[in-house]
Design an enzyme around this catalytic site. Structure first.
Site, PDB file in Angstrom:
ATOM      1  N   HIS A  79      -7.244  -4.580 -10.765  1.00  0.00           N
ATOM      2  CA  HIS A  79      -7.618  -4.989  -9.403  1.00  0.00           C
ATOM      3  C   HIS A  79      -8.785  -5.697 -10.245  1.00  0.00           C
ATOM      4  CE1 HIS A  79      -8.378  -6.135  -5.263  1.00  0.00           C
ATOM      5  NE2 HIS A  79      -9.359  -5.861  -5.436  1.00  0.00           N
ATOM      6  N   ILE A 124       1.073  -1.681  -0.389  1.00  0.00           N
ATOM      7  CA  ILE A 124      -0.156   0.505  -0.008  1.00  0.00           C
ATOM      8  C   ILE A 124       1.174   0.552   0.053  1.00  0.00           C
ATOM      9  CG2 ILE A 124      -1.767   0.930   1.352  1.00  0.00           C
ATOM     10  CD1 ILE A 124      -2.359  -1.292   2.447  1.00  0.00           C
ATOM     11  N   LEU A 181      -7.038   1.705   0.312  1.00  0.00           N
ATOM     12  CA  LEU A 181      -6.657   0.296  -0.541  1.00  0.00           C
ATOM     13  C   LEU A 181      -7.672  -0.245  -1.740  1.00  0.00           C
ATOM     14  CD1 LEU A 181      -5.344  -2.590  -0.343  1.00  0.00           C
ATOM     15  CD2 LEU A 181      -7.378  -2.878   1.252  1.00  0.00           C
TER      16      LEU A 181
HETATM   17  C1  GRF Z   1      -3.371  -9.265 -10.973  1.00  0.00           C
HETATM   18  O1  GRF Z   1      -4.810 -10.109 -10.848  1.00  0.00           O
HETATM   19  C2  GRF Z   1      -3.764  -7.731 -10.463  1.00  0.00           C
HETATM   20  O2  GRF Z   1      -5.462  -7.727 -10.407  1.00  0.00           O
HETATM   21  C3  GRF Z   1      -3.542  -7.943  -9.193  1.00  0.00           C
HETATM   22  O3  GRF Z   1      -2.653  -8.969  -8.934  1.00  0.00           O
HETATM   23  C4  GRF Z   1      -2.571 -10.089  -9.885  1.00  0.00           C
HETATM   24  C5  GRF Z   1      -1.194  -9.412 -10.537  1.00  0.00           C
HETATM   25  O4  GRF Z   1      -1.132 -10.769 -11.689  1.00  0.00           O
HETATM   26  N1  GRF Z   1      -3.537  -6.616  -8.623  1.00  0.00           N
HETATM   27  P1  GRF Z   1       0.662 -10.545 -12.694  1.00  0.00           P
HETATM   28  O5  GRF Z   1       1.644 -10.627 -11.669  1.00  0.00           O
HETATM   29  O6  GRF Z   1       0.716  -9.475 -13.317  1.00  0.00           O
HETATM   30  O7  GRF Z   1       0.258 -12.070 -13.684  1.00  0.00           O
END
Ligand code: GRF
Length: 201
Positions: free
Chosen positions: A110, A93, A145
């Site tokens: 997200h 964060i 967050l």
């Molecule tokens: C993704 O699902 C993203 O939404 C979240 O963390 C994950 C990261 O996946 N914040 P990656 O490392 O890009 O494969």
């Protein structure tokens, strides 16, 4: 004119980073200037090295406070004069110090239809709540967050109770949406004005 410099912050696998690398590999507009990880073994660092992108490991555990860690991040980022900082699975964060420094230039992805399901384990919580729809959100980042004005979302109908399958669907959407939003910000189709997201057609 110089390229639009994008810095990517990661902590892990980096599949979203890979989608950005693939999308902008031969772009005349967008350049991924560096990838920074707070985890030494993050596979995303290898993805970046394979694409000849500068990488940095900055260990949050080696700093006594969140602010000290963030100051180190800022010093590192400033060397690249980034136009945009993209959080792609960056598991820290960020405080006001960092968020204010890069206001309007900091985005996150997200795996939920925000404002629903902030935080971790979104797929499990979506299944438990028997949601009809699940999806992904790209948003400008504030110091809460998974908070901040929303740039774009995409969604799909939930047809499984299997977390792995949902994760797969989510990644598919993420890998399309994130590069598209980065491109829209670079071409000024999406920007932040007085705390609101403006989208031009
Ligand atoms: C993704 O699902 C993203 O939404 C979240 O963390 C994950 C990261 O996946 N914040 P990656 O490392 O890009 O494969």
């Amino acid at each position: 004119m110089g390229k639009f410099n994008v810095a990517v912050l990661i902590s892990g696998n980096g599949s979203n980073l890979q989608a950005l690398i693939d999308k902008f590999a031969s772009s005349s507009l967008i350049n991924i200037c560096c990838v920074i990880s707070n985890e030494k073994e993050a596979y995303g660092l290898e993805r970046a090295r394979n694409a000849n992108i500068n990488t940095h490991f900055i260990d949050h555990k080696a700093h006594t406070s969140r602010e000290d860690f963030e100051k180190k991040l800022i010093v590192c980022l400033d060397k690249y004069s980034p136009n945009l900082i993209v959080l792609a699975g960056f598991m820290r964060i960020l405080s006001n110090l960092f968020v204010e420094e890069f206001k309007g230039k900091l985005i996150n992805i997200h795996p939920s239809l925000l404002p629903k399901y902030k935080g971790l384990d979104t797929h499990k919580r979506v299944i438990e709540a028997k949601e009809q729809y699940h999806g992904v959100t790209v948003h400008f980042v504030d110091n809460t967050l998974d908070g901040g004005p929303i740039c774009a979302q995409s969604q799909f109908k939930v047809t499984t109770n299997n977390i792995k399958e949902l994760e797969k669907e989510i990644h598919k959407l993420e890998h399309e949406l994130y590069p598209a939003v980065v491109n829209d910000i670079a071409t000024k189709k999406i920007f932040l004005s007085d705390g609101e997201v403006i989208r031009k057609q």
